[in-house]
Scaffold this active site. Sequence first.
Site, PDB file in Angstrom:
ATOM      1  N   LYS A 125       0.747  -1.379   0.065  1.00 20.02           N
ATOM      2  CA  LYS A 125       0.062   0.213   0.038  1.00 20.02           C
ATOM      3  C   LYS A 125       0.785   1.376   0.005  1.00 20.02           C
ATOM      4  O   LYS A 125       0.365   2.286  -0.581  1.00 20.02           O
ATOM      5  CB  LYS A 125      -0.854   0.174   1.205  1.00 20.02           C
ATOM      6  CG  LYS A 125      -2.126  -1.075   1.081  1.00 20.02           C
ATOM      7  CD  LYS A 125      -2.945  -0.725   2.008  1.00 20.02           C
ATOM      8  CE  LYS A 125      -4.230  -2.081   2.238  1.00 20.02           C
ATOM      9  NZ  LYS A 125      -5.226  -1.823   3.266  1.00 20.02           N
ATOM     10  N   ASN A 139      -4.908   1.954  -1.512  1.00 16.39           N
ATOM     11  CA  ASN A 139      -5.493   0.710  -1.658  1.00 16.39           C
ATOM     12  C   ASN A 139      -6.144   0.475  -2.718  1.00 16.39           C
ATOM     13  O   ASN A 139      -6.612  -0.354  -3.262  1.00 16.39           O
ATOM     14  CB  ASN A 139      -6.385   0.391  -0.377  1.00 16.39           C
ATOM     15  CG  ASN A 139      -7.791   0.937  -0.474  1.00 16.39           C
ATOM     16  OD1 ASN A 139      -7.858   2.154  -0.920  1.00 16.39           O
ATOM     17  ND2 ASN A 139      -8.756   0.243  -0.023  1.00 16.39           N
ATOM     18  N   ASP A 175     -10.168   2.913   2.718  1.00 20.69           N
ATOM     19  CA  ASP A 175      -9.677   1.921   3.698  1.00 20.69           C
ATOM     20  C   ASP A 175     -10.431   2.894   4.961  1.00 20.69           C
ATOM     21  O   ASP A 175     -11.395   2.424   5.605  1.00 20.69           O
ATOM     22  CB  ASP A 175      -8.349   1.850   4.202  1.00 20.69           C
ATOM     23  CG  ASP A 175      -8.167   0.413   3.213  1.00 20.69           C
ATOM     24  OD1 ASP A 175      -8.859  -0.278   2.983  1.00 20.69           O
ATOM     25  OD2 ASP A 175      -6.733   0.235   3.223  1.00 20.69           O
ATOM     26  N   ALA A 177      -3.594   0.306   8.799  1.00 23.51           N
ATOM     27  CA  ALA A 177      -5.064   0.594   9.010  1.00 23.51           C
ATOM     28  C   ALA A 177      -5.539   1.788  10.128  1.00 23.51           C
ATOM     29  O   ALA A 177      -6.469   2.571   9.630  1.00 23.51           O
ATOM     30  CB  ALA A 177      -5.739  -0.582   9.706  1.00 23.51           C
ATOM     31  N   ASN A 214      -0.756   2.303  21.780  1.00 23.55           N
ATOM     32  CA  ASN A 214      -0.143   1.640  21.271  1.00 23.55           C
ATOM     33  C   ASN A 214       0.879   0.821  22.263  1.00 23.55           C
ATOM     34  O   ASN A 214       1.648   1.551  23.037  1.00 23.55           O
ATOM     35  CB  ASN A 214       0.517   2.199  19.875  1.00 23.55           C
ATOM     36  CG  ASN A 214       1.214   1.097  18.841  1.00 23.55           C
ATOM     37  OD1 ASN A 214       0.263   0.287  18.436  1.00 23.55           O
ATOM     38  ND2 ASN A 214       2.517   1.177  18.360  1.00 23.55           N
ATOM     39  N   ARG A 215       1.500  -0.378  21.802  1.00 26.36           N
ATOM     40  CA  ARG A 215       2.513  -0.875  22.408  1.00 26.36           C
ATOM     41  C   ARG A 215       3.781  -0.054  22.298  1.00 26.36           C
ATOM     42  O   ARG A 215       4.493   0.203  23.304  1.00 26.36           O
ATOM     43  CB  ARG A 215       2.698  -2.344  21.897  1.00 26.36           C
ATOM     44  CG  ARG A 215       1.744  -3.538  22.757  1.00 26.36           C
ATOM     45  CD  ARG A 215       2.400  -4.790  22.239  1.00 26.36           C
ATOM     46  NE  ARG A 215       2.502  -4.997  20.626  1.00 26.36           N
ATOM     47  CZ  ARG A 215       2.181  -5.860  20.047  1.00 26.36           C
ATOM     48  NH1 ARG A 215       1.758  -7.040  20.699  1.00 26.36           N
ATOM     49  NH2 ARG A 215       2.305  -6.082  18.755  1.00 26.36           N
ATOM     50  N   THR A 216       4.094   0.416  21.334  1.00 25.82           N
ATOM     51  CA  THR A 216       5.013   1.432  20.899  1.00 25.82           C
ATOM     52  C   THR A 216       4.781   2.539  20.961  1.00 25.82           C
ATOM     53  O   THR A 216       4.145   3.047  19.736  1.00 25.82           O
ATOM     54  CB  THR A 216       6.132   0.926  19.705  1.00 25.82           C
ATOM     55  OG1 THR A 216       5.865  -0.443  19.527  1.00 25.82           O
ATOM     56  CG2 THR A 216       7.498   1.258  19.826  1.00 25.82           C
ATOM     57  N   ILE A 265     -11.732  -3.976  13.809  1.00 23.43           N
ATOM     58  CA  ILE A 265     -11.746  -4.164  12.298  1.00 23.43           C
ATOM     59  C   ILE A 265     -11.528  -5.570  11.793  1.00 23.43           C
ATOM     60  O   ILE A 265     -11.482  -5.916  10.600  1.00 23.43           O
ATOM     61  CB  ILE A 265     -10.900  -3.176  11.621  1.00 23.43           C
ATOM     62  CG1 ILE A 265      -9.393  -3.660  11.903  1.00 23.43           C
ATOM     63  CG2 ILE A 265     -11.022  -1.774  12.198  1.00 23.43           C
ATOM     64  CD1 ILE A 265      -8.388  -2.765  10.968  1.00 23.43           C
TER      65      ILE A 265
END
Length: 277
Positions: free
Chosen positions: A66, A87, A102, A131, A151-153, A219
Amino acid sequence: MEKLYALFGCPVHHSLSPIMHNDAFQNMNIAAHYHAFHVEPERLKDAIAGVRALGISGVNVTIPHKTAVMPLLDEVDPTARRIGAVNTIVNRNGRLIGYNTDGPGYVRALEEEINVDIKEKRILLIGAGGAARGIYVSLADRGAKQIDICNRTVSKAKQLIDECNASVSSVVYSLNEAEERLGEYDILINTTSVGMYPNMEEMPLSLANMKEETIVSDIIYNPLETKWLKEARKRNGIIQNGVGMFVYQGALAFEKWTGIFPDVQRMKKIVIEQLRG
Protein backbone atom coordinates in the site's frame (compact mmCIF):
# COMPACT_ATOMS: atom_id res chain seq x y z
CA MET A 1 -14.95 -6.18 -24.36
CA GLU A 2 -14.82 -7.36 -20.76
CA LYS A 3 -12.82 -5.08 -18.46
CA LEU A 4 -10.29 -6.54 -16.05
CA TYR A 5 -9.86 -5.45 -12.43
CA ALA A 6 -7.21 -6.86 -10.13
CA LEU A 7 -6.05 -7.32 -6.57
CA PHE A 8 -2.29 -7.12 -5.94
CA GLY A 9 -1.04 -8.49 -2.64
CA CYS A 10 1.18 -11.06 -0.98
CA PRO A 11 -0.52 -13.32 0.01
CA VAL A 12 -3.94 -13.04 -1.70
CA HIS A 13 -5.27 -16.61 -1.79
CA HIS A 14 -7.48 -15.98 1.26
CA SER A 15 -9.07 -12.80 -0.11
CA LEU A 16 -12.85 -12.42 -0.29
CA SER A 17 -12.56 -9.45 -2.68
CA PRO A 18 -12.86 -11.45 -5.95
CA ILE A 19 -16.10 -13.16 -4.97
CA MET A 20 -17.56 -9.88 -3.65
CA HIS A 21 -16.65 -7.77 -6.69
CA ASN A 22 -17.47 -10.40 -9.33
CA ASP A 23 -20.94 -10.83 -7.84
CA ALA A 24 -21.43 -7.04 -7.92
CA PHE A 25 -20.35 -6.85 -11.58
CA GLN A 26 -22.74 -9.68 -12.48
CA ASN A 27 -25.59 -8.25 -10.41
CA MET A 28 -25.25 -4.87 -12.15
CA ASN A 29 -24.74 -6.28 -15.66
CA ILE A 30 -21.24 -4.81 -15.95
CA ALA A 31 -18.98 -6.74 -18.35
CA ALA A 32 -15.98 -7.04 -16.06
CA HIS A 33 -13.94 -9.58 -14.12
CA TYR A 34 -11.92 -9.17 -10.89
CA HIS A 35 -8.90 -11.40 -10.34
CA ALA A 36 -6.44 -11.72 -7.44
CA PHE A 37 -2.74 -11.75 -8.34
CA HIS A 38 0.00 -12.84 -5.93
CA VAL A 39 2.66 -10.14 -6.35
CA GLU A 40 5.96 -10.41 -4.48
CA PRO A 41 7.36 -7.04 -3.27
CA GLU A 42 10.26 -7.13 -5.74
CA ARG A 43 7.79 -7.61 -8.65
CA LEU A 44 5.43 -4.75 -7.74
CA LYS A 45 7.02 -2.38 -10.27
CA ASP A 46 6.55 -5.00 -13.00
CA ALA A 47 2.95 -5.58 -11.94
CA ILE A 48 2.16 -1.84 -12.22
CA ALA A 49 3.84 -1.77 -15.65
CA GLY A 50 1.52 -4.69 -16.47
CA VAL A 51 -1.52 -2.59 -15.52
CA ARG A 52 -0.42 -0.03 -18.10
CA ALA A 53 0.54 -2.60 -20.77
CA LEU A 54 -2.60 -4.72 -20.46
CA GLY A 55 -5.01 -1.87 -19.86
CA ILE A 56 -6.26 -3.25 -16.53
CA SER A 57 -9.07 -0.84 -15.57
CA GLY A 58 -8.52 -0.74 -11.83
CA VAL A 59 -6.60 -2.38 -9.00
CA ASN A 60 -7.00 -2.96 -5.29
CA VAL A 61 -3.68 -2.97 -3.47
CA THR A 62 -3.32 -4.85 -0.21
CA ILE A 63 -0.57 -5.80 2.25
CA PRO A 64 2.40 -5.31 1.84
CA HIS A 65 2.19 -2.92 -1.15
CA LYS A 66 0.00 0.00 0.00
CA THR A 67 2.87 2.43 0.59
CA ALA A 68 5.40 1.01 -1.88
CA VAL A 69 2.97 1.48 -4.78
CA MET A 70 2.64 5.26 -4.33
CA PRO A 71 5.76 6.43 -6.24
CA LEU A 72 4.84 4.12 -9.14
CA LEU A 73 1.59 6.01 -9.86
CA ASP A 74 0.99 9.15 -11.96
CA GLU A 75 -1.12 10.83 -9.31
CA VAL A 76 -2.07 10.23 -5.67
CA ASP A 77 -5.25 11.67 -4.17
CA PRO A 78 -4.51 14.17 -1.32
CA THR A 79 -6.30 12.07 1.33
CA ALA A 80 -4.31 8.97 0.34
CA ARG A 81 -1.13 11.03 0.53
CA ARG A 82 -1.96 12.20 4.06
CA ILE A 83 -2.71 8.63 5.09
CA GLY A 84 0.50 7.48 3.43
CA ALA A 85 -1.13 4.51 1.71
CA VAL A 86 -3.04 3.63 -1.46
CA ASN A 87 -5.48 0.71 -1.64
CA THR A 88 -7.30 1.58 -4.89
CA ILE A 89 -5.92 2.48 -8.33
CA VAL A 90 -8.01 3.85 -11.18
CA ASN A 91 -6.62 3.58 -14.72
CA ARG A 92 -7.94 6.72 -16.40
CA ASN A 93 -6.91 6.49 -20.07
CA GLY A 94 -3.46 5.25 -19.13
CA ARG A 95 -2.98 7.57 -16.14
CA LEU A 96 -2.84 5.62 -12.89
CA ILE A 97 -4.44 7.47 -9.97
CA GLY A 98 -4.18 6.20 -6.39
CA TYR A 99 -6.85 6.56 -3.70
CA ASN A 100 -7.42 5.26 -0.18
CA THR A 101 -10.90 3.88 0.55
CA ASP A 102 -9.93 2.06 3.78
CA GLY A 103 -10.38 5.01 6.15
CA PRO A 104 -13.45 6.46 4.39
CA GLY A 105 -14.89 2.92 4.15
CA TYR A 106 -14.47 2.43 7.88
CA VAL A 107 -16.21 5.72 8.69
CA ARG A 108 -19.09 5.00 6.28
CA ALA A 109 -19.58 1.59 7.89
CA LEU A 110 -19.53 3.08 11.40
CA GLU A 111 -22.01 5.82 10.51
CA GLU A 112 -24.42 3.57 8.62
CA GLU A 113 -24.28 0.40 10.75
CA ILE A 114 -24.30 2.05 14.18
CA ASN A 115 -26.13 5.21 13.08
CA VAL A 116 -23.63 7.40 14.90
CA ASP A 117 -22.58 10.99 14.23
CA ILE A 118 -18.79 11.22 14.54
CA LYS A 119 -18.87 14.96 15.25
CA GLU A 120 -17.79 15.88 18.79
CA LYS A 121 -17.10 12.24 19.74
CA ARG A 122 -14.15 11.23 21.92
CA ILE A 123 -12.44 8.25 20.32
CA LEU A 124 -9.68 5.84 21.36
CA LEU A 125 -7.75 4.10 18.59
CA ILE A 126 -5.80 0.95 19.52
CA GLY A 127 -2.81 0.42 17.26
CA ALA A 128 -0.72 2.68 15.03
CA GLY A 129 -0.23 0.63 11.86
CA GLY A 130 -1.50 1.17 8.31
CA ALA A 131 -5.18 0.62 9.14
CA ALA A 132 -4.98 3.05 12.08
CA ARG A 133 -3.60 5.80 9.84
CA GLY A 134 -6.52 5.67 7.40
CA ILE A 135 -9.10 5.52 10.18
CA TYR A 136 -7.42 8.35 12.12
CA VAL A 137 -7.38 10.76 9.16
CA SER A 138 -10.94 9.90 8.10
CA LEU A 139 -12.39 10.30 11.62
CA ALA A 140 -10.57 13.63 12.00
CA ASP A 141 -12.01 14.79 8.66
CA ARG A 142 -15.51 13.93 9.96
CA GLY A 143 -15.09 16.28 12.91
CA ALA A 144 -14.25 13.99 15.84
CA LYS A 145 -13.55 16.03 18.99
CA GLN A 146 -10.66 13.93 20.30
CA ILE A 147 -8.81 10.93 18.83
CA ASP A 148 -6.32 9.43 21.26
CA ILE A 149 -4.06 6.54 20.32
CA CYS A 150 -2.70 3.75 22.46
CA ASN A 151 -0.05 1.43 21.16
CA ARG A 152 2.56 -0.97 22.48
CA THR A 153 5.23 1.28 20.95
CA VAL A 154 4.33 4.81 22.02
CA SER A 155 6.83 6.41 19.59
CA LYS A 156 5.02 4.80 16.63
CA ALA A 157 1.72 6.37 17.73
CA LYS A 158 3.40 9.79 18.07
CA GLN A 159 4.84 9.39 14.57
CA LEU A 160 1.36 8.63 13.19
CA ILE A 161 -0.06 11.84 14.70
CA ASP A 162 2.86 13.95 13.42
CA GLU A 163 2.80 12.54 9.89
CA CYS A 164 -0.97 12.54 9.37
CA ASN A 165 -1.17 16.19 10.41
CA ALA A 166 -4.93 16.11 11.08
CA SER A 167 -6.74 19.02 12.70
CA VAL A 168 -7.84 17.14 15.81
CA SER A 169 -6.71 16.98 19.43
CA SER A 170 -4.76 13.75 20.12
CA VAL A 171 -2.87 12.28 23.07
CA VAL A 172 -0.78 9.11 23.03
CA TYR A 173 -1.11 6.55 25.84
CA SER A 174 0.48 3.25 26.73
CA LEU A 175 -1.95 0.28 26.80
CA ASN A 176 -2.09 0.38 30.62
CA GLU A 177 -2.80 4.12 30.72
CA ALA A 178 -5.54 3.72 28.10
CA GLU A 179 -7.20 0.89 30.06
CA GLU A 180 -7.47 3.15 33.10
CA ARG A 181 -9.10 5.96 31.07
CA LEU A 182 -11.59 3.91 29.03
CA GLY A 183 -14.58 5.57 30.69
CA GLU A 184 -13.70 8.88 28.98
CA TYR A 185 -14.44 7.61 25.46
CA ASP A 186 -17.57 7.31 23.31
CA ILE A 187 -15.95 5.00 20.74
CA LEU A 188 -13.18 2.38 21.11
CA ILE A 189 -11.60 1.01 17.93
CA ASN A 190 -9.22 -1.93 17.62
CA THR A 191 -7.12 -1.53 14.46
CA THR A 192 -4.65 -4.31 15.38
CA SER A 193 -4.77 -8.02 14.51
CA VAL A 194 -4.98 -9.01 18.21
CA GLY A 195 -7.83 -11.51 18.55
CA MET A 196 -7.82 -12.56 14.89
CA TYR A 197 -7.97 -16.21 13.83
CA PRO A 198 -6.17 -18.38 14.95
CA ASN A 199 -5.28 -16.41 18.14
CA MET A 200 -8.88 -15.94 19.16
CA GLU A 201 -8.28 -15.95 22.92
CA GLU A 202 -6.37 -12.66 22.81
CA MET A 203 -7.79 -9.19 23.52
CA PRO A 204 -6.13 -5.88 22.57
CA LEU A 205 -7.22 -4.14 25.78
CA SER A 206 -9.12 -4.92 28.97
CA LEU A 207 -12.62 -3.40 29.00
CA ALA A 208 -12.95 -3.35 32.80
CA ASN A 209 -13.31 0.45 32.93
CA MET A 210 -15.56 0.87 29.91
CA LYS A 211 -18.82 2.76 30.42
CA GLU A 212 -22.12 1.24 29.21
CA GLU A 213 -23.28 2.05 25.66
CA THR A 214 -19.75 2.79 24.50
CA ILE A 215 -19.38 1.89 20.81
CA VAL A 216 -16.77 -0.88 20.58
CA SER A 217 -15.54 -1.50 17.06
CA ASP A 218 -13.10 -4.15 15.84
CA ILE A 219 -11.77 -4.14 12.27
CA ILE A 220 -11.22 -7.92 12.47
CA TYR A 221 -13.86 -10.00 10.64
CA ASN A 222 -12.48 -13.50 11.21
CA PRO A 223 -13.91 -14.43 13.70
CA LEU A 224 -17.09 -12.41 13.12
CA GLU A 225 -17.22 -11.70 16.84
CA THR A 226 -13.85 -11.47 18.56
CA LYS A 227 -13.41 -12.21 22.25
CA TRP A 228 -13.05 -8.43 22.73
CA LEU A 229 -16.45 -7.77 21.13
CA LYS A 230 -18.05 -10.58 23.18
CA GLU A 231 -16.67 -8.94 26.32
CA ALA A 232 -18.01 -5.53 25.19
CA ARG A 233 -21.45 -7.05 24.56
CA LYS A 234 -21.48 -8.43 28.13
CA ARG A 235 -20.77 -4.91 29.39
CA ASN A 236 -23.67 -3.41 27.39
CA GLY A 237 -21.44 -1.96 24.69
CA ILE A 238 -22.68 -1.30 21.15
CA ILE A 239 -20.51 -3.57 19.00
CA GLN A 240 -19.35 -3.58 15.39
CA ASN A 241 -17.14 -6.12 13.61
CA GLY A 242 -14.85 -5.58 10.62
CA VAL A 243 -17.19 -6.80 7.87
CA GLY A 244 -18.60 -3.31 7.31
CA MET A 245 -15.19 -1.71 6.79
CA PHE A 246 -14.16 -4.47 4.37
CA VAL A 247 -17.39 -4.15 2.38
CA TYR A 248 -17.49 -0.35 2.29
CA GLN A 249 -13.82 0.03 1.27
CA GLY A 250 -14.65 -2.37 -1.58
CA ALA A 251 -17.86 -0.53 -2.45
CA LEU A 252 -16.07 2.84 -2.56
CA ALA A 253 -13.35 1.33 -4.80
CA PHE A 254 -16.09 -0.12 -7.06
CA GLU A 255 -17.65 3.34 -7.28
CA LYS A 256 -14.28 4.93 -8.18
CA TRP A 257 -13.88 2.40 -11.02
CA THR A 258 -17.41 2.33 -12.43
CA GLY A 259 -19.13 5.51 -11.24
CA ILE A 260 -21.82 3.30 -9.66
CA PHE A 261 -22.22 2.63 -5.94
CA PRO A 262 -23.01 -1.10 -5.51
CA ASP A 263 -25.53 -2.88 -3.29
CA VAL A 264 -23.62 -3.01 0.02
CA GLN A 265 -26.20 -5.21 1.75
CA ARG A 266 -25.73 -7.83 -0.96
CA MET A 267 -21.94 -7.53 -0.66
CA LYS A 268 -22.17 -7.93 3.11
CA LYS A 269 -24.37 -11.02 2.79
CA ILE A 270 -21.85 -12.66 0.43
CA VAL A 271 -18.88 -11.89 2.69
CA ILE A 272 -20.66 -13.23 5.81
CA GLU A 273 -21.71 -16.41 3.93
CA GLN A 274 -18.08 -17.00 2.91
CA LEU A 275 -16.81 -16.38 6.44
CA ARG A 276 -19.35 -18.79 7.90
CA GLY A 277 -18.23 -21.31 5.26
